[in-house]
Design an enzyme around this catalytic site. Sequence first.
Site, PDB file in Angstrom:
ATOM      1  N   SER A 151      -6.524  20.650  19.064  1.00 22.77           N
ATOM      2  CA  SER A 151      -5.346  19.848  19.389  1.00 22.77           C
ATOM      3  C   SER A 151      -4.108  20.685  19.116  1.00 22.77           C
ATOM      4  O   SER A 151      -4.089  21.498  18.176  1.00 22.77           O
ATOM      5  CB  SER A 151      -5.299  18.581  18.534  1.00 22.77           C
ATOM      6  OG  SER A 151      -4.053  17.923  18.671  1.00 22.77           O
ATOM      7  N   TYR A 165      -5.492  14.637  10.520  1.00 21.20           N
ATOM      8  CA  TYR A 165      -5.974  14.987  11.856  1.00 21.20           C
ATOM      9  C   TYR A 165      -5.598  16.431  12.183  1.00 21.20           C
ATOM     10  O   TYR A 165      -6.434  17.223  12.644  1.00 21.20           O
ATOM     11  CB  TYR A 165      -5.383  14.044  12.897  1.00 21.20           C
ATOM     12  CG  TYR A 165      -5.835  14.349  14.307  1.00 21.20           C
ATOM     13  CD1 TYR A 165      -7.122  14.015  14.722  1.00 21.20           C
ATOM     14  CD2 TYR A 165      -4.983  14.971  15.213  1.00 21.20           C
ATOM     15  CE1 TYR A 165      -7.548  14.294  16.006  1.00 21.20           C
ATOM     16  CE2 TYR A 165      -5.398  15.259  16.497  1.00 21.20           C
ATOM     17  CZ  TYR A 165      -6.681  14.915  16.900  1.00 21.20           C
ATOM     18  OH  TYR A 165      -7.106  15.206  18.171  1.00 21.20           O
TER      19      TYR A 165
END
Length: 259
Positions: A151, A165
Amino acid sequence: MADPSNASPSLAGKVALVTGGSRGLGAAIAAALADRGADVAITYAASAEKAEAVVAGLRAKGVRALAVKADQSDLDVAKPLIDRVIDEFGRLDILVNNAGIAIQGQSVDDPTLDGAHYNRQWQVNVLGTIAVTRAAAPKLTDGGRIVFIGSRLGSVVPFPGVADYAGTKWALAGYAKGIARELGRRDITVNVVQPGIMPTDMAAEVAGELPNREGILDMHPIRRIATLEEVADTVCFLAGPSAGYISGEQINMAGGLGI
């Protein structure tokens, strides 16, 4: 999805495993690999019906396909998963580590932070991915490909509430560099694709926990979200014959976020 009539069968004869391939980006990657001639195995954690629908679509493209139930939070499923793929197809050439979860929205100093909830994210995204990679590495064909779905938040954190995350995705980027060094002697490439926001169920589930969507889009020089097809096509490029000298890299697909 890509039109198979316009796609070269550049991956004909190859076998790919896409973890978390029953929906969203994983399903798009599986379809794009099949369009290029690869036989494809996917994993799923819960929905057998969705997984079998994806498999049916892959087989309709003229390739072999398989769905295997493998909850990545259970590290013991990794070796049986790889064994099943090898037993079914006889080889494994491409591993796409796509499976993951997104738990976001709370700051680290929030007194109500659900530690166990956030810890599961590390278990699935990092430890589960590492377990699959370790199980696959000895059996991956020389000249094979490993692609991690990371990501952009793994290297750029433009808003709060995503520390864990972001940490899981940065951990994968570092791990990918390490195994790129270790597997390079076998001409196996290892790379990370780092998308920004995508039109997936997972993104929709956390959208309400993040700051204003319009404000986030304003951070992108190309002011839109990535399409699943764009990301899937990039994965296919890295999995294909033209990317044999690209390894240990992070490919950002976030419209210029963070430049």
